[in-house]
Motif scaffolding. Sequence first.
Motif, PDB file in Angstrom:
ATOM      1  N   ASN A 111       0.823  -1.205   0.000  1.00 61.85           N
ATOM      2  CA  ASN A 111       0.000   0.000   0.000  1.00 61.85           C
ATOM      3  C   ASN A 111       0.862   1.262   0.000  1.00 61.85           C
ATOM      4  O   ASN A 111       1.781   1.393   0.798  1.00 61.85           O
ATOM      5  CB  ASN A 111      -0.895   0.002   1.245  1.00 61.85           C
ATOM      6  N   THR A 119     -12.688  -0.345  -8.874  1.00 61.20           N
ATOM      7  CA  THR A 119     -11.410  -1.052  -9.042  1.00 61.20           C
ATOM      8  C   THR A 119     -11.246  -2.114  -7.963  1.00 61.20           C
ATOM      9  O   THR A 119     -10.873  -3.265  -8.248  1.00 61.20           O
ATOM     10  CB  THR A 119     -10.231  -0.063  -8.994  1.00 61.20           C
ATOM     11  N   VAL A 120     -11.522  -1.744  -6.724  1.00 59.61           N
ATOM     12  CA  VAL A 120     -11.394  -2.691  -5.612  1.00 59.61           C
ATOM     13  C   VAL A 120     -12.339  -3.870  -5.809  1.00 59.61           C
ATOM     14  O   VAL A 120     -11.958  -5.032  -5.616  1.00 59.61           O
ATOM     15  CB  VAL A 120     -11.662  -1.978  -4.268  1.00 59.61           C
ATOM     16  N   HIS A 150      -7.310  -1.490   0.645  1.00 53.44           N
ATOM     17  CA  HIS A 150      -8.770  -1.538   0.503  1.00 53.44           C
ATOM     18  C   HIS A 150      -9.225  -2.928   0.062  1.00 53.44           C
ATOM     19  O   HIS A 150     -10.259  -3.425   0.523  1.00 53.44           O
ATOM     20  CB  HIS A 150      -9.235  -0.475  -0.484  1.00 53.44           C
ATOM     21  N   LYS A 210      -5.028   1.032  -3.240  1.00 57.00           N
ATOM     22  CA  LYS A 210      -6.081   0.042  -3.485  1.00 57.00           C
ATOM     23  C   LYS A 210      -5.798  -1.280  -2.778  1.00 57.00           C
ATOM     24  O   LYS A 210      -6.731  -2.032  -2.464  1.00 57.00           O
ATOM     25  CB  LYS A 210      -6.246  -0.211  -4.981  1.00 57.00           C
ATOM     26  N   TYR A 211      -4.513  -1.560  -2.522  1.00 58.50           N
ATOM     27  CA  TYR A 211      -4.163  -2.861  -1.965  1.00 58.50           C
ATOM     28  C   TYR A 211      -4.739  -3.048  -0.565  1.00 58.50           C
ATOM     29  O   TYR A 211      -5.295  -4.108  -0.242  1.00 58.50           O
ATOM     30  CB  TYR A 211      -2.645  -3.029  -1.965  1.00 58.50           C
ATOM     31  N   PHE A 229     -13.184   4.763  -7.507  1.00 53.30           N
ATOM     32  CA  PHE A 229     -12.128   3.900  -6.973  1.00 53.30           C
ATOM     33  C   PHE A 229     -12.687   2.588  -6.427  1.00 53.30           C
ATOM     34  O   PHE A 229     -12.064   1.528  -6.533  1.00 53.30           O
ATOM     35  CB  PHE A 229     -11.388   4.669  -5.882  1.00 53.30           C
ATOM     36  N   ARG A 230     -13.889   2.632  -5.864  1.00 51.10           N
ATOM     37  CA  ARG A 230     -14.495   1.424  -5.285  1.00 51.10           C
ATOM     38  C   ARG A 230     -14.716   0.348  -6.343  1.00 51.10           C
ATOM     39  O   ARG A 230     -14.688  -0.847  -6.031  1.00 51.10           O
ATOM     40  CB  ARG A 230     -15.809   1.782  -4.592  1.00 51.10           C
ATOM     41  N   PRO A 235      -3.786   4.323  -8.324  1.00 51.86           N
ATOM     42  CA  PRO A 235      -4.372   4.251  -6.978  1.00 51.86           C
ATOM     43  C   PRO A 235      -3.663   3.216  -6.110  1.00 51.86           C
ATOM     44  O   PRO A 235      -4.204   2.152  -5.805  1.00 51.86           O
ATOM     45  CB  PRO A 235      -5.822   3.848  -7.260  1.00 51.86           C
TER      46      PRO A 235
END
Length: 299
Positions: free
Chosen positions: A15, A285-286, A30, A27-28, A282-283, A24
């Motif tokens: 992260n 991508t997660v 998350h 992201k890791y 961004f959510r 981003p």
Amino acid sequence: MASNALALIYHSSYNLELPGHVFPAHKYSHLYNRVKRDPVYASWDILLPKKAEEADLELVHTKEYLDDLFSYEHTSRTMYSELPLNRSIVESFMYGVGGTMMAAELSKTSRFAFNMGGGYHHSFPDKAEGFCYLNDVAIAIRKQKETNPELNALIIDLDLHQGNGNSYIFQYDDKVFTFSMHQGNLYPKKEESNLDVNLEPNTKDDEYLATLETSLNQIRKDFDSNIIYYVAGADPYEDDSLGELKVSMKGLKERDLMVRKFAESLNVPCVVTLAGGYARDFRDTVEIHFNTITAFGEK
């Protein structure tokens, strides 16, 4: 085929906080938290990788390049990473490499080994490119070949961008097959893979999945692999900020399931890495990355 279904690997050093940067890199954590919130996966052991040794990096990267990297100097060799260069970032990449090496080792006992990082496919032996300082997949393959010289490794790269670093590194290695399916009119300057599929902007689910199926069937005829490295980029997504492919979240999970079924049909293990993802939300991508975990984790 190894017996255990799925091994998950993560290190908090993956992260990075890069405020304002298009990559981003937070992201890791998350994704890790998303796994830990899930009723199915919350109880799973997530394994901790060791940091790669410099000798491991030298299996792929030149001494001159590594000298620049470990001096944290922006030079002609490091500058095209488009990332800052400092101790925490270099350590993050070294843990990411360690995670993919660990996944490769775990492939002896697990059908699928998932590094919740890695996929740094733009890194060349002598230079950084495109948010990538160290080429984890290439290093892991070279490490495996030290003890298993007859290894036949297939790289399936389904990131939005061509896996040019891997294509270059293995261009003369007939025991590594590089397959990249990507948007053709985008970065990077293309290298020659064993199989390149250049997709047009606005490619949607049906065409994307049919093209992937055709490509995998061709590879089945052309190459006898005994391990697969899957670079599972989230950026073919229809709302990615860097691309113009129009693959839905559902389509991307079907893609992941297709790769899983392909590995199962060959009875070979599969190492999975994340690579890119730049969704406007961004959510998303997660969630795409989490869906890749579930695709390989479902019974």
